[in-house]
Scaffold this motif. Sequence first.
Motif, PDB file in Angstrom:
ATOM      1  N   THR A  33       0.842  -1.193   0.000  1.00 31.16           N
ATOM      2  CA  THR A  33       0.000   0.000   0.000  1.00 31.16           C
ATOM      3  C   THR A  33       0.881   1.247   0.000  1.00 31.16           C
ATOM      4  O   THR A  33       1.942   1.265   0.626  1.00 31.16           O
ATOM      5  CB  THR A  33      -1.003  -0.072   1.182  1.00 31.16           C
ATOM      6  OG1 THR A  33      -1.838   1.061   1.119  1.00 31.16           O
ATOM      7  CG2 THR A  33      -0.332  -0.169   2.535  1.00 31.16           C
ATOM      8  N   CYS A  34       0.450   2.261  -0.733  1.00 34.43           N
ATOM      9  CA  CYS A  34       1.319   3.437  -0.923  1.00 34.43           C
ATOM     10  C   CYS A  34       0.895   4.579  -0.007  1.00 34.43           C
ATOM     11  O   CYS A  34       1.567   4.879   0.961  1.00 34.43           O
ATOM     12  CB  CYS A  34       1.296   3.848  -2.390  1.00 34.43           C
ATOM     13  SG  CYS A  34       1.838   2.490  -3.448  1.00 34.43           S
ATOM     14  N   THR A  40      -9.083   2.325   1.789  1.00 32.91           N
ATOM     15  CA  THR A  40      -8.075   1.292   1.511  1.00 32.91           C
ATOM     16  C   THR A  40      -7.786   0.505   2.784  1.00 32.91           C
ATOM     17  O   THR A  40      -7.661  -0.720   2.757  1.00 32.91           O
ATOM     18  CB  THR A  40      -6.749   1.941   1.010  1.00 32.91           C
ATOM     19  OG1 THR A  40      -7.062   2.904   0.017  1.00 32.91           O
ATOM     20  CG2 THR A  40      -5.787   0.923   0.469  1.00 32.91           C
ATOM     21  N   THR A  88      -2.399  -1.998  -3.685  1.00 31.57           N
ATOM     22  CA  THR A  88      -3.633  -1.206  -3.536  1.00 31.57           C
ATOM     23  C   THR A  88      -3.497   0.169  -4.203  1.00 31.57           C
ATOM     24  O   THR A  88      -2.396   0.682  -4.393  1.00 31.57           O
ATOM     25  CB  THR A  88      -3.999  -0.975  -2.051  1.00 31.57           C
ATOM     26  OG1 THR A  88      -3.027  -0.112  -1.472  1.00 31.57           O
ATOM     27  CG2 THR A  88      -4.068  -2.270  -1.269  1.00 31.57           C
ATOM     28  N   HIS A  89      -4.641   0.742  -4.529  1.00 34.81           N
ATOM     29  CA  HIS A  89      -4.712   2.120  -5.008  1.00 34.81           C
ATOM     30  C   HIS A  89      -4.902   3.040  -3.805  1.00 34.81           C
ATOM     31  O   HIS A  89      -5.390   2.584  -2.787  1.00 34.81           O
ATOM     32  CB  HIS A  89      -5.906   2.282  -5.964  1.00 34.81           C
ATOM     33  CG  HIS A  89      -5.595   1.803  -7.343  1.00 34.81           C
ATOM     34  ND1 HIS A  89      -6.119   0.640  -7.852  1.00 34.81           N
ATOM     35  CD2 HIS A  89      -4.781   2.317  -8.302  1.00 34.81           C
ATOM     36  CE1 HIS A  89      -5.662   0.469  -9.078  1.00 34.81           C
ATOM     37  NE2 HIS A  89      -4.842   1.455  -9.389  1.00 34.81           N
ATOM     38  N   PRO A  90      -4.589   4.316  -3.859  1.00 34.43           N
ATOM     39  CA  PRO A  90      -3.969   4.997  -4.992  1.00 34.43           C
ATOM     40  C   PRO A  90      -2.463   4.785  -5.006  1.00 34.43           C
ATOM     41  O   PRO A  90      -1.847   4.579  -3.959  1.00 34.43           O
ATOM     42  CB  PRO A  90      -4.313   6.471  -4.727  1.00 34.43           C
ATOM     43  CG  PRO A  90      -4.453   6.562  -3.233  1.00 34.43           C
ATOM     44  CD  PRO A  90      -4.945   5.221  -2.766  1.00 34.43           C
ATOM     45  N   LEU A  91      -1.884   4.886  -6.220  1.00 36.79           N
ATOM     46  CA  LEU A  91      -0.432   4.802  -6.367  1.00 36.79           C
ATOM     47  C   LEU A  91       0.163   6.201  -6.226  1.00 36.79           C
ATOM     48  O   LEU A  91      -0.539   7.197  -6.431  1.00 36.79           O
ATOM     49  CB  LEU A  91      -0.089   4.261  -7.762  1.00 36.79           C
ATOM     50  CG  LEU A  91      -0.534   2.832  -8.080  1.00 36.79           C
ATOM     51  CD1 LEU A  91      -0.160   2.481  -9.516  1.00 36.79           C
ATOM     52  CD2 LEU A  91       0.109   1.846  -7.115  1.00 36.79           C
ATOM     53  N   THR A  93       1.877   9.551  -7.430  1.00 32.82           N
ATOM     54  CA  THR A  93       1.578  10.175  -8.726  1.00 32.82           C
ATOM     55  C   THR A  93       2.732  10.048  -9.725  1.00 32.82           C
ATOM     56  O   THR A  93       2.516  10.163 -10.929  1.00 32.82           O
ATOM     57  CB  THR A  93       1.238  11.669  -8.548  1.00 32.82           C
ATOM     58  OG1 THR A  93       2.260  12.235  -7.720  1.00 32.82           O
ATOM     59  CG2 THR A  93      -0.118  11.873  -7.914  1.00 32.82           C
ATOM     60  N   SER A  96       3.431   5.254 -13.107  1.00 35.22           N
ATOM     61  CA  SER A  96       2.190   4.875 -13.790  1.00 35.22           C
ATOM     62  C   SER A  96       1.768   3.487 -13.323  1.00 35.22           C
ATOM     63  O   SER A  96       2.579   2.703 -12.820  1.00 35.22           O
ATOM     64  CB  SER A  96       2.395   4.862 -15.304  1.00 35.22           C
ATOM     65  OG  SER A  96       3.224   3.765 -15.661  1.00 35.22           O
ATOM     66  N   GLU A  97       0.495   3.202 -13.520  1.00 37.01           N
ATOM     67  CA  GLU A  97      -0.040   1.869 -13.188  1.00 37.01           C
ATOM     68  C   GLU A  97       0.754   0.793 -13.937  1.00 37.01           C
ATOM     69  O   GLU A  97       1.166  -0.211 -13.358  1.00 37.01           O
ATOM     70  CB  GLU A  97      -1.517   1.858 -13.624  1.00 37.01           C
ATOM     71  CG  GLU A  97      -2.150   0.498 -13.680  1.00 37.01           C
ATOM     72  CD  GLU A  97      -3.085   0.228 -12.521  1.00 37.01           C
ATOM     73  OE1 GLU A  97      -3.381   1.148 -11.740  1.00 37.01           O
ATOM     74  OE2 GLU A  97      -3.507  -0.941 -12.409  1.00 37.01           O
ATOM     75  N   ARG A 113      -2.634  -8.099 -13.111  1.00 31.61           N
ATOM     76  CA  ARG A 113      -2.529  -6.748 -13.705  1.00 31.61           C
ATOM     77  C   ARG A 113      -1.268  -6.588 -14.549  1.00 31.61           C
ATOM     78  O   ARG A 113      -1.133  -5.619 -15.295  1.00 31.61           O
ATOM     79  CB  ARG A 113      -2.557  -5.700 -12.591  1.00 31.61           C
ATOM     80  CG  ARG A 113      -3.947  -5.565 -12.003  1.00 31.61           C
ATOM     81  CD  ARG A 113      -3.922  -4.934 -10.625  1.00 31.61           C
ATOM     82  NE  ARG A 113      -3.552  -3.546 -10.624  1.00 31.61           N
ATOM     83  CZ  ARG A 113      -3.415  -2.818  -9.514  1.00 31.61           C
ATOM     84  NH1 ARG A 113      -3.604  -3.369  -8.337  1.00 31.61           N
ATOM     85  NH2 ARG A 113      -3.069  -1.550  -9.583  1.00 31.61           N
ATOM     86  N   THR A 159      -8.966  -3.567 -15.902  1.00 30.39           N
ATOM     87  CA  THR A 159      -9.126  -4.625 -14.903  1.00 30.39           C
ATOM     88  C   THR A 159     -10.484  -5.324 -14.973  1.00 30.39           C
ATOM     89  O   THR A 159     -10.636  -6.404 -14.418  1.00 30.39           O
ATOM     90  CB  THR A 159      -8.936  -4.068 -13.475  1.00 30.39           C
ATOM     91  OG1 THR A 159      -9.719  -2.888 -13.365  1.00 30.39           O
ATOM     92  CG2 THR A 159      -7.490  -3.772 -13.182  1.00 30.39           C
TER      93      THR A 159
END
Length: 273
Positions: A33-34, A40, A88-91, A93, A96-97, A113, A159
């Motif tokens: 996790t970010c 989350t 988990t999101h959010p990453l 900034t 990129s995903e 993913r 996804t």
Amino acid sequence: MILNLEPLYSSIVENIKERVSKLPKAPKLAAVTCQPEPSTVSYLRSQEKQAKRLGIEFAVYEAPKASDLKLLLPRLSADNSVSGIFLTHPLPTDISELEAVSLISPEKDVEGRNPINLGDILYDNPTFPPCTAEAVLRIIKYLTNPSGKKISVIGRSVTVGKPLAMLLLQKGIDATVTVCHSRTKDIAEITKSSDIVVVAIGRAKALGKDYFTPGSTVIDVGINVENEEIYGDVDPSVAEICDLTPVPGGVGRITTLVLMEHTVKAAEMARRY
Ligand SMILES: NC(=O)c1ccc[n+]([C@@H]2O[C@H](COP(=O)([O-])OP(=O)(O)OC[C@H]3O[C@@H](n4cnc5c(N)ncnc54)[C@H](OP(=O)(O)O)[C@@H]3O)[C@@H](O)[C@H]2O)c1
């Protein structure tokens, strides 16, 4: 009618427990996790509970910055004690995903993913398809034989919508698939002529009875939180004329199980090397 997915849920749970019991040690799911938001944190808590119920070890790792992720994901990928990795999101900034998920080894990419796992779907050879797309496929197969059915998928995310369309097109599944998105003209014309409609657009109660033909099946993927209530993308009144999956407790519940099942599969595959 609201569909009862309990028998499907129970059969997946039993299958996971049996497979875990045959492994020499508990599989381990690493959640990364970010910058966790409250949603989350509560999502991770419910994943942890589910993992423990199934005999899967669950550990949370924090990587607040892109530079942390770039170190942590390869490290977890190389760690023999870790079976699967879940991001988990959010990453942050500044990553990129695509860049982030490419740092997870495909053998541990239990969310499906990584581009290699996504590409395998095109070859009718999925190992880890995205969990929600697989959950929807499982639900459809539980309800009916998809071969020859007209299935429309509303939403084209990486996804959910796109991989689901590819899974439904596989040889042996053999559905006839139409994918719609925000620029599609006259979606109702398409949904009304479908045997099964899957809705994954992220708009609470957006599709009402006027979108569906009575007797068709509607799979509601949406999870939208409004005033602390959870709503699907489909108006609940659609259950008066169609078979509709519940929200909450439908696709989301099966998705969590698919993530756990993928973790067990990754542990089984690692034993064979
Ligand atoms: N149940 C679960 O386990 C699970 C898992 C993942 C997601 N979800 C839920 O599923 C929903 C979709 O998630 P997602 O990640 O796929 O969302 P997303 O990445 O935001 O994609 C939404 C898709 O819906 C399309 N769309 C948006 N509004 C539309 C409209 N009015 N008519 C037709 N198409 C429309 C978008 O079209 P464009 O491409 O043209 O923008 C896009 O392709 C959300 O509610 C999410 O919370 C549930």
